[in-house]
Design an enzyme around this catalytic site. Structure first.
Site: not given
Ligand code: XIL
Length: 372
Positions: A167, A274, A276
Site C-alpha cells: 500500500e 486478499e 473479499d
Molecule cells: C487487516 C486484518 O485482517 C485485521 O485483522 C487487522 O485489524 C487490520 O488489517 N490490507 C492489508 C491487510 O494489507 O493486512 C489488512 O488486514 C486488510 C487490508
C-alpha cells in the site's frame, strides 16, 4: 432409505478420499484442487491466530472452522492476517517476536499448506517507535534493512512469496506520505526489494495494494513501481491485487482482465491476495447474487490471464472478516456464513474455476511451476 447414487459412490471410497484429502495424491475436491486444474497454483485463505482480534469470543466455532481451513482440501495456501506485521514482529527496535506468526506457519506446515507472507514494509500496523522517531535517511535505511533481514531471514524457505511493500500508493497514483516515503522518497521501495532479494533468494517478491483490480491512475502508479525496480536491476516478481471489492458496484470481467494484463505484460506475475467482496448488511438475495457475479468475474479473470497465478481470500468465515469493523454497515464479504452454510458466491467461484461461464477451457498448464 433413498440415497442418490453420487452419495453411494462417495460412501464406497476409502476414508480420506471421500473427504477430498487422500494423502500422496493430493486433495480431489475443493477450491484448491479446482484452481490447480484450471491452471492456477493455488486457492488459499488467510487466517488469524486463535483468540485474537476478530476471532475472540468465537471459540465454539473453532472446531468446524479448523476442519474447513486445514483439513477439507478447500485451501492449499495461507497467510497470517496479522502475525507477521511490523507491530507484532518488531514491537521495539531490535526486539523480534515471531510467536504470533509462527502459530499460522506451524499449522500450515502441519497440514501441508503453502504460505504467502505478509507484509514487510507498510505504513499501517507499524510499530509506534518507527513512526515516532525523527530519523535521518541513513538511520531509517538501517531500520528497514534490519527489519527485513531479521523477518525475511527468520521465515526463509517458508514463504512462497513476500509482500515486500504494501500500500505505497494513493488513489491518484502518487506515493502515500508514510514515514518511509517522507524520509527516503521512493528509494525506500528499492531498498526494501533489494534487501528482501538478498535475504530470501527463493521467495517471490511482491508489491501489494488495493484498488488495482481495474485500470486506473493507481494501477499506473503500481506499474511505475514495477518499471522503476526493473530499470534499477532490482528483482520484483509479482503484483498482488488485494481485491477488497464491493458486491453492489464491482468491476466487469473485462476490466479485471485489462488490469491484470497491465501488470503481466511488464513481466511480473499477478495474484489476488486478499479477496473479499463486502455488501450492505443484512445480506439479501439481490446483493448475494451481485456478490456471486463479482467473485465469478474476478476469479474468472485470473483464470483467463496467463501470469495470474493464484487466488487467496482474506479468511473464509464471515465472523472472522476485518470488514464490519472498518466499513460500518457492510459485511458478509466471505464465502461461509456464520452458521457455516456457504454463500452463493462459492458456486460462482466454482463456475469460474471450471470455466463454465468464462468461455474458455484455456487451461494454462503451468501448475508444474508451483513450489519451483
Ligand atoms: C487487516 C486484518 O485482517 C485485521 O485483522 C487487522 O485489524 C487490520 O488489517 N490490507 C492489508 C491487510 O494489507 O493486512 C489488512 O488486514 C486488510 C487490508
Amino acid at each position: 432409505m433413498y440415497l442418490p447414487s453420487s452419495l453411494l459412490f462417495l460412501a464406497s471410497l476409502p476414508l480420506g478420499m471421500a473427504a477430498g484429502k487422500g494423502k500422496g495424491n493430493g486433495p480431489k475436491t475443493g477450491l484448491h484442487a479446482l484452481a490447480k486444474r484450471a491452471g492456477l497454483k493455488y486457492f488459499g485463505s488467510a487466517t488469524d491466530s486463535p483468540g485474537q482480534r476478530e476471532r475472540a469470543g468465537y471459540e465454539d466455532s473453532y472446531a468446524q472452522y479448523d476442519e474447513i481451513m486445514w483439513k477439507s482440501g478447500e485451501f492449499g495456501l495461507t497467510t497470517p492476517t496479522n502475525g507477521q506485521k511490523w507491530l507484532f514482529v518488531e514491537p521495539e527496535r531490535g526486539v523480534f517476536n515471531f510467536t504470533e506468526g509462527d502459530i499460522v506457519t506451524d499449522l500450515a506446515q502441519k497440514h501441508g499448506l503453502t504460505q504467502r507472507c505478509h507484509a514487510l514494509v507498510w505504513h499501517s500496523q507499524l510499530a509506534p517507535w518507527v513512526e515516532e522517531t525523527e530519523w535521518t535517511p541513513e538511520e531509517l535505511r538501517q531500520v528497514i534493512v534490519d527489519h527485513i533481514t531479521e523477518v525475511a531471514g527468520y521465515y526463509k524457505g517458508k514463504c512462497y512469496a513476500w509482500d515486500v511493500v504494501n500500500e505505497a500508493l494513493n488513489e491518484d497514483g502518487t506515493y502515500r506520505e508514510s514515514v518511509f516515503y517522507n524520509v527516503l522518497g521512493e528509494e525506500y521501495i528499492k531498498l526494501a526489494f533489494e534487501t528482501a532479494a538478498k535475504v530470501d533468494p527463493h521467495a517471490k517478491l511482491y508489491y501489494n495494494d488495493y484498488n488495482l483490480e481495474s485500470p486506473s491512475a493507481k494501477t499506473k502508479g503500481a506499474q511505475r513501481i514495477v518499471k522503476m525496480l526493473k530499470d534499477a536491476g532490482i528483482r520484483i516478481d509479482g503484483v498482488g491485487l488485494q481485491a477488497h471489492l464491493i458486491a453492489e458496484s464491482h468491476p466487469t470481467l473485462d476490466e479485471h482482465i485489462a488490469a491484470i494484463k497491465g501488470f503481466t505484460k511488464l513481466g511480473v506475475e499477478v495474484a489476488l491476495t486478499e479477496l473479499d467482496i463486502r455488501l450492505q448488511t443484512p445480506a439479501n438475495a439481490t446483493n448475494l447474487a451481485q456478490q456471486k457475479e463479482a467473485y465469478k468475474n474476478v476469479v474468472g479473470a485470473c483464470v483467463q490471464v496467463c501470469g495470474c497465478i493464484g487466488v487467496e481470500v482474506w479468511d473464509f468465515y464471515d465472523p472472522f472478516s476485518w470488514v464490519p469493523a472498518v466499513f460500518p454497515g457492510e459485511g458478509a464479504a466471505l464465502l461461509w456464513f456464520e452458521d457455516f452454510s456457504k454463500h452463493p458466491a462459492y458456486d460462482g467461484i466454482v463456475e469460474a474455476l471450471t470455466n463454465r461461464t468464462t468461455g474458455g477451457g484455456k487451461g494454462k498448464g503451468k501448475a508444474n511451476l508451483w513450489k519451483a
